[in-house]
Design an enzyme around this catalytic site. Structure first.
Site, PDB file in Angstrom:
ATOM      1  N   LYS A 161     -64.987 -16.182 -20.685  1.00 22.41           N
ATOM      2  CA  LYS A 161     -65.275 -17.075 -19.563  1.00 22.41           C
ATOM      3  C   LYS A 161     -65.401 -18.511 -20.070  1.00 22.41           C
ATOM      4  O   LYS A 161     -66.124 -18.777 -21.044  1.00 22.41           O
ATOM      5  CB  LYS A 161     -66.572 -16.643 -18.873  1.00 22.41           C
ATOM      6  CG  LYS A 161     -66.451 -15.323 -18.124  1.00 22.41           C
ATOM      7  CD  LYS A 161     -65.544 -15.439 -16.912  1.00 22.41           C
ATOM      8  CE  LYS A 161     -65.631 -14.203 -16.028  1.00 22.41           C
ATOM      9  NZ  LYS A 161     -64.774 -14.341 -14.827  1.00 22.41           N
ATOM     10  N   ASP A 189     -60.730 -17.297 -18.599  1.00 17.45           N
ATOM     11  CA  ASP A 189     -60.951 -17.416 -17.150  1.00 17.45           C
ATOM     12  C   ASP A 189     -61.874 -18.600 -16.898  1.00 17.45           C
ATOM     13  O   ASP A 189     -63.042 -18.562 -17.292  1.00 17.45           O
ATOM     14  CB  ASP A 189     -61.585 -16.123 -16.619  1.00 17.45           C
ATOM     15  CG  ASP A 189     -61.709 -16.117 -15.102  1.00 17.45           C
ATOM     16  OD1 ASP A 189     -61.377 -17.147 -14.465  1.00 17.45           O
ATOM     17  OD2 ASP A 189     -62.140 -15.083 -14.546  1.00 17.45           O
ATOM     18  N   GLU A 215     -56.975 -17.376 -16.187  1.00 18.38           N
ATOM     19  CA  GLU A 215     -57.266 -17.172 -14.767  1.00 18.38           C
ATOM     20  C   GLU A 215     -57.817 -18.447 -14.142  1.00 18.38           C
ATOM     21  O   GLU A 215     -58.641 -19.127 -14.739  1.00 18.38           O
ATOM     22  CB  GLU A 215     -58.325 -16.068 -14.596  1.00 18.38           C
ATOM     23  CG  GLU A 215     -57.825 -14.669 -14.834  1.00 18.38           C
ATOM     24  CD  GLU A 215     -58.951 -13.656 -14.638  1.00 18.38           C
ATOM     25  OE1 GLU A 215     -59.618 -13.683 -13.595  1.00 18.38           O
ATOM     26  OE2 GLU A 215     -59.157 -12.844 -15.553  1.00 18.38           O
ATOM     27  N   ASP A 240     -56.632 -15.999  -9.318  1.00 23.10           N
ATOM     28  CA  ASP A 240     -57.696 -15.039  -8.973  1.00 23.10           C
ATOM     29  C   ASP A 240     -58.350 -15.466  -7.654  1.00 23.10           C
ATOM     30  O   ASP A 240     -58.013 -14.937  -6.600  1.00 23.10           O
ATOM     31  CB  ASP A 240     -58.714 -14.927 -10.115  1.00 23.10           C
ATOM     32  CG  ASP A 240     -59.793 -13.895  -9.824  1.00 23.10           C
ATOM     33  OD1 ASP A 240     -59.774 -13.293  -8.736  1.00 23.10           O
ATOM     34  OD2 ASP A 240     -60.678 -13.676 -10.676  1.00 23.10           O
ATOM     35  N   LYS A 264     -58.282  -7.891  -6.644  1.00 22.04           N
ATOM     36  CA  LYS A 264     -59.603  -7.250  -6.654  1.00 22.04           C
ATOM     37  C   LYS A 264     -59.848  -6.688  -5.259  1.00 22.04           C
ATOM     38  O   LYS A 264     -59.595  -7.369  -4.263  1.00 22.04           O
ATOM     39  CB  LYS A 264     -60.710  -8.261  -6.972  1.00 22.04           C
ATOM     40  CG  LYS A 264     -60.646  -8.807  -8.381  1.00 22.04           C
ATOM     41  CD  LYS A 264     -61.753  -9.824  -8.609  1.00 22.04           C
ATOM     42  CE  LYS A 264     -61.632 -10.426 -10.001  1.00 22.04           C
ATOM     43  NZ  LYS A 264     -62.516 -11.599 -10.169  1.00 22.04           N
TER      44      LYS A 264
HETATM   45 MG    MG Z   1     -61.318 -14.270 -12.661  1.00 22.31          MG
END
Ligand code: MG
Length: 367
Positions: A161, A189, A215, A240, A264
């Site tokens: 992240k 991401d 992402e 995303d 997702k």
């Molecule tokens: Mg993501």
């Protein structure tokens, strides 16, 4: 077959440690379970894990929405999924996480009625899936230490992240790459944390560090910036937060704003829409990932069935249950060596929620 009863459970699950991303810190997964019962003795399970800053839903919003959605289902045929989801989404057209729990429970019932695990019902084969494991935003040394641990555990990819400043983010990836060596990919991401220029600077700074993709570098709605960033870096861009439904997928593809799509269930409103996104991605020859919020192994099982059924899904990021202090699911997908995901062979999802856990949860029933 008719729906006779719907029970909704509030499920709070403490994380092993606070998890920080560019959009905030999570300490507790504030999820909910939905159980749909039919007059033929078949029941279905669903789960939602709302991430408020992404989907605009909290647990409380989901519980309120679920009460109304449950009322729409009573007395109706659960196998007519197209009609049921149309009723639910014309009543609440957003609320994707609340809707996803109902979608999942309806598919669980369909699979049980057909006597097939969902990946089979979708025409798929039991192909091998491996999840990555994710490191939250922290100081570079702590992140590098965690990366070494994940590598030693055998994970085949490490997700990192980012999304603070380009300088800090470049340092994070540099320290992680130094610590783990060059043999496994790093996925990053930014969770919308950068603007256009910061994204270009950060991604150019990590281009030589074996980064598989990035992402959501910039704001979800700014497809022009995504495209500009994509043109200025060799690192592939994955949408995303920009991608909820099949219409978003088409827009992202037309705008040439990304190289990959992250599906997702909590954003797509469940499996029904996720399958449509996968079909559009296949038409565009655009690889997909199936990702997660902070679901238990129940919703992760639904996501893994989807991933197994559609080869256009090239990456799986289904690691959330690894961060939970409690595992309330019986059956379902299992984590194996190095992030290997094994799907259950039982019909439907092949997963149930542990009755002992449910006894401790607040719940309500609509019948
Ligand atoms: Mg993501």
């Amino acid at each position: 077959m008719r729906v006779v009863k719907v029970t909704v459970y509030k499920a709070n699950i403490l994380l092993v440690a606070p998890f920080r991303i560019a959009l905030g810190v999570t300490e507790v997964a504030e999820n909910f379970f939905v159980r749909i019962e039919t007059d033929e003795g078949i029941h279905g399970w669903g789960e939602g894990s709302p991430f408020p800053a992404i989907v605009g839903e909290t647990q409380r919003i989901c519980l309120a929405a679920a009460r109304d959605m449950a009322r729409l289902l009573i007395g109706k045929d659960p196998l007519d999924i197209e009609a049921r989801l149309r009723e639910i989404s014309s009543f609440l057209p957003h609320n994707t996480t609340a809707r996803s729990a109902f979608d999942m429970a309806l598919y669980d019932i369909l699979g049980k009625a057909a006597g097939l695990p969902l990946y089979r019902l979708f025409g798929g084969s039991p192909r091998e899936l491996f999840t990555d494991d994710t490191i939250g935003i922290d100081d570079p040394a702590a992140m590098a230490e965690k990366a070494v641990k994940f590598k030693e555990e055998g994970f085949r990819a490490i997700k990192v992240k980012l999304g603070t400043t380009p300088e800090e983010d470049i340092e994070r990836v540099r320290r992680i790459r130094e610590a783990i060596g060059s043999d496994i990919p790093i996925r990053v991401d930014a969770n919308q944390g950068w603007d256009r220029n910061a994204a270009i600077k950060a991604l150019r700074g990590i281009e030589d560090l074996g980064v598989q993709y990035c992402e959501q570098p910039v704001a979800a709605g700014d497809l022009a910036a995504m495209r500009a960033v994509r043109e200025k870096t060799q690192i592939p861009i994955m949408a995303d937060e920009s991608l909820f439904d099949v219409h978003d997928a088409l827009e992202l593809i037309r705008a040439e704003a990304c190289d990959y799509l992250n599906i997702k269930l909590s954003k797509s409103g469940g499996l029904h829409m996720a399958l449509k996104i996968a079909a559009v991605a296949e038409a565009a020859r655009m690889g997909c990932m199936v990702g997660c919020m902070s679901e238990t192994r129940l919703a992760l099982t639904a996501a893994a069935h989807l991933a197994a059924a559609r080869p256009i899904v090239r990456f799986t990021d289904l690691d959330s249950a690894l961060t939970h202090t409690v595992d309330p699911i019986v059956g379902g997908m299992e984590y194996g060596e190095g992030g290997r995901i094994t799907l259950p062979e039982g019909p439907g999802l092949g997963a149930e929620v542990d009755p002992a856990f449910l006894k401790k949860c607040e719940s309500f029933t609509v019948s």
